[in-house]
Design a protein around this motif. Structure first.
Motif, mmCIF file in Angstrom:
data_model
loop_
_atom_site.group_PDB
_atom_site.id
_atom_site.type_symbol
_atom_site.label_atom_id
_atom_site.label_comp_id
_atom_site.label_asym_id
_atom_site.label_seq_id
_atom_site.Cartn_x
_atom_site.Cartn_y
_atom_site.Cartn_z
ATOM 1 N N ASP A 137 6.676 -4.019 -5.608
ATOM 2 C CA ASP A 137 5.581 -4.935 -5.945
ATOM 3 C C ASP A 137 4.908 -5.466 -4.686
ATOM 4 O OD1 ASP A 137 6.126 -4.736 -8.634
ATOM 5 O OD2 ASP A 137 7.464 -6.488 -8.652
ATOM 6 N N ILE A 138 5.730 -5.894 -3.743
ATOM 7 C CA ILE A 138 5.183 -6.567 -2.567
ATOM 8 C C ILE A 138 4.518 -5.574 -1.611
ATOM 9 C CG2 ILE A 138 5.752 -8.054 -0.590
ATOM 10 C CD1 ILE A 138 6.076 -9.468 -3.253
ATOM 11 N N PHE A 139 5.124 -4.414 -1.490
ATOM 12 C CA PHE A 139 4.592 -3.481 -0.501
ATOM 13 C C PHE A 139 3.545 -2.524 -1.061
ATOM 14 C CE2 PHE A 139 8.163 -5.151 1.704
ATOM 15 C CZ PHE A 139 7.843 -5.059 3.051
ATOM 16 N N HIS A 140 3.525 -2.327 -2.398
ATOM 17 C CA HIS A 140 2.595 -1.319 -2.921
ATOM 18 C C HIS A 140 1.596 -1.822 -3.945
ATOM 19 C CE1 HIS A 140 4.669 1.764 -0.684
ATOM 20 N NE2 HIS A 140 5.822 1.290 -1.143
ATOM 21 N N ASN A 141 1.836 -2.979 -4.580
ATOM 22 C CA ASN A 141 0.840 -3.461 -5.544
ATOM 23 C C ASN A 141 -0.457 -3.845 -4.838
ATOM 24 O OD1 ASN A 141 2.552 -3.049 -7.611
ATOM 25 N ND2 ASN A 141 2.673 -5.196 -8.277
ATOM 26 N N LYS A 142 -1.503 -3.870 -5.642
ATOM 27 C CA LYS A 142 -2.817 -4.154 -5.056
ATOM 28 C C LYS A 142 -3.012 -5.649 -4.811
ATOM 29 C CE LYS A 142 -6.401 -3.471 -7.792
ATOM 30 N NZ LYS A 142 -7.182 -4.690 -7.897
ATOM 31 N N ASP A 143 -2.609 -6.470 -5.820
ATOM 32 C CA ASP A 143 -2.884 -7.903 -5.735
ATOM 33 C C ASP A 143 -1.780 -8.662 -5.001
ATOM 34 O OD1 ASP A 143 -5.111 -7.432 -7.157
ATOM 35 O OD2 ASP A 143 -4.224 -7.966 -9.101
#
Ligand SMILES: Nc1ncnc2c1ncn2[C@@H]1O[C@H](COP(=O)(O)OP(=O)(O)OP(=O)(O)O)[C@@H](O)[C@H]1O
Ligand SMILES: [Mg+2]
Lengths: 328, 301
Positions: free
Chosen positions: A241-247
């Motif tokens: 989530d932290i390294f690959h999500n956009k938001d």
């Protein structure tokens, strides 16, 4: 495996001195599943150590106040334990590694005796089993057991930190809190020590709360990440989530901006402008508003709620209410 | 890492080896390396042996107590090695018999005040806050009374006897020790290893006795070695005003004050008891210094 065995619920901690009141932790919640590593990231003064010490119930007694909150460990509230019961938790169920290995060993005791002492305290066993276990622990962290009769000053920083790790893992704790365990070491040793911690914690099936301000370390070792700012978690999720999500929370964006990227060509680093708000006088709205490049009027007035998307939570007005969807 | 750790075997020999090791033997081994400490130990042992076997060397009653005016104020000679005093008593006999009371007073007062001072000082320093405030204010008020006046008052109230003298001196000495212990403890408790010890679940008593005090010991040892001589001198002061040792009992401090009238023409009268005090104090100092170094592994080898 999937149930959280350790949770902090809405923790508030202040330091009250004669001159001022420091609001160090302000409504922090987090949870940890068995076997997982949670990276707690934040800049200096964010309240990371305060959180760790609250878990151990080792906050400096006279100046600190825990105003609210609960810490549940295997369904039991650590806040409700007597000092005697808490002492049995420390070192046996929850162990802690401090930042500076140079000073976290007693200089007048042999390193072997120090490891042995933790074992003696928590696990009744025969002399023979005890000595054998101490030797095993030294071998486990890669220090020849015949060196256990030496004193801390006879070891290098990296070796000392490995001895500290041996001590922390001596009783196979369920939770290991590592407060910036490698900050005081040089870079090559850092990687070695981190790898060792990660490997041993997997072998012993220990969960870990890893406190750091190094996102690189988080990417290498953690399953979950919680980003802390002015005593609150402002964003949390899986490493993915932290390294690959956009938001992201603008603060997280800023953190990523402040480390040089090899893939993107950029002339200058872009560190976050400004400083953390004064912890003795926190603003009304979002604590990050003063430094936020995307600051809106509402941010100054009202504290944002969490916007939860599956495992990913962001505490920012950009993603809540009518702004939902207009992500940066 | 090294092959030594990869296939480490715990063996019966290792178990035997680990069982043997002892902290005291280790400290002794390091202490032996210091020539000055060994000299101190030798002198101190000699003085203690002389005191223990004083009866075999010189008869207490006939040589050290009974007056013999015929022999008064003889300079040192082959029968009276240290000469004789104004009452014609053999000074050598009085010095070695006096060692008993002087050493008894010096060591017991120091030991008791160190013990009480360690407890009060480390509790005050470790816990701080209200406990610290209460303990230190009480000690301060004791300290604000001159030591000699305080001892005098206590002896006057309790009556003149050696145990009462010990009580009186101890009360006067505890505050000084407690202060030094507290100050040394304060320099140690900020260290991360104290926090780490708490985080491993160690109890307060263990942390103070194994983590705090051993690291705070340097200044305390120096103070201990100074205090034995200082107690002996203080007893001399009390004897001088007639509240210390009751004559004719020999005691180094008392002997010094008894000879004040004669010391102009018979300086040996103060020389020998004075020398005894100095030697005791010096040997303790040398031993104390060596012990401090031997207890600190950082100075090893
Ligand atoms: N004993 C104390 N008395 C008063 N204030 C304190 C005390 N300990 C910490 N603080 C304050 O509490 C706030 C949070 O401190 P904390 O040590 O938890 O930060 P941190 O996130 O661990 O920082 P770092 O990365 O520098 O270790 C800081 O503003 C700090 O000044
Ligand atoms: Mg910290």
């Amino acid at each position: 495996m999937s149930e959280a065995f350790f949770t902090i619920q809405d923790l508030w901690v202040r330091y009250v001195t004669d001159h001022e009141t420091v609001y160090a932790v302000n409504g922090l919640s987090l949870s940890l599943k068995r076997g997982q590593t949670l990276g707690l990231v934040g800049e200096t003064g964010a309240g990371k150590t305060t959180t760790a010490l609250s878990i151990m119930r080792l906050l400096p007694p006279r100046v600190s106040r825990v105003d609210q909150g609960n810490i549940l460990f295997n369904g039991v509230s650590l806040m409700d334990l007597s000092e005697e019961e808490m002492r049995r938790v420390r070192g046996e169920k929850i162990a802690m590694i401090y930042q500076d290995p140079m000073t976290s060993l007693n200089p007048v005791m042999t390193v072997g005796d120090q490891v042995q002492e933790v074992l003696e305290l928590h696990k009744k066993q025969s002399r023979r089993a005890l000595y054998k276990r101490v030797d095993e622990l030294f071998a486990m962290v890669g220090i020849p057991p015949d060196r256990k009769k030496e004193y801390p000053h006879q070891f290098s920083g990296g070796m000392k930190q490995r001895i500290v790790i041996a001590m922390a893992l001596a009783c196979e704790p369920e939770l290991l809190i590592a407060d910036e365990p490698t900050t005081a070491l040089d870079v090559t040793i850092q990687a070695q020590v981190l790898q060792m911690i990660a490997k041993l914690k997997d072998e012993l099936d220990t969960s870990m709360l890893l406190i750091t301000h190094d996102l690189g370390v988080v990417a290498q070792t953690c399953d979950m990440v919680a980003i802390m700012y002015a005593g609150k978690i402002i964003e949390s999720g899986t490493v993915h989530d932290i390294f690959h999500n956009k938001d992201h929370h603008p603060y997280t964006e800023g953190l990523f901006g402040s480390i040089p990227k090899l893939t993107v060509e950029s002339r200058r680093l872009s560190p976050i402008e400004g400083l953390m708000p004064d912890p003795t006088n926190l603003p009304d709205g979002c604590a990050f508003a003063g430094r936020c490049p995307a600051c809106m009027p509402i941010c100054m007035a009202q504290e944002p709620d969490y916007c939860q998307r599956a495992s990913h939570a962001i505490k920012c007005h950009l993603f809540t209410g009518e702004n939902r969807g207009e992500a940066v | 890492m090294t092959s030594k750790t990869a296939n480490w075997e715990f063996s019966e020999e290792l178990f035997e080896e680990y069982k043997k090791k002892s902290q005291i033997a280790e400290v002794w081994r390091r202490l032996k390396k210091s020539k000055t400490a060994m000299l101190g130990l030798f002198v101190l042992t000699t003085i203690i042996l002389l005191a223990l076997f004083a009866d075999l060397i010189r008869n207490y009653q006939s040589m050290a107590i009974e007056q013999n005016i015929m022999n008064r104020l003889q300079s040192p000679n082959s029968t009276h090695w240290f000469g004789t005093d104004a009452q014609g008593r053999d000074l050598f006999a009085r010095v070695i018999h006096g060692a008993r009371i002087s050493l008894l007073l010096g060591f017991s007062c120091t030991a008791i005040s160190v013990f009480v001072g360690l407890i009060l000082g480390s509790v005050a320093g470790y816990f701080g806050g209200k406990i610290d405030g209460v303990i230190m204010r009480i000690l301060d008020s004791i300290m604000s009374i001159p030591a000699i006046l305080l001892s005098l008052a206590i002896v006057a109230v309790l009556g003149q006897s050696i145990p009462n003298l010990i009580i009186a001196m101890t009360v006067a000495y505890v505050p000084g020790f407690a202060r030094i212990v507290r100050a040394s403890v304060l320099t140690v408790i900020g260290n991360e290893y104290i926090e780490a010890a708490k985080a491993s679940g160690l109890g307060t008593f263990r942390i103070i006795s194994k983590y705090v005090l051993p690291n705070a010991f340097g200044p305390i040892i120096v103070e201990i070695t100074m205090s034995v001589a200082s107690v002996i001198k203080a007893v001399a002061g009390l004897s001088f005003i007639g509240l210390g040792i009751i004559p004719p009992t020999p005691e180094w401090g008392a002997m010094l004050s008894e000879s004040r009238e004669f010391m102009r023409y018979n300086p040996y009268l103060v020389l020998y008891p004075g020398l005894a005090i100095v030697l005791t104090s010096l040997s303790l100092n040398l031993l104390g210094d060596g012990l401090r170094d031997a207890l600190d592994p950082r100075l090893k080898d």
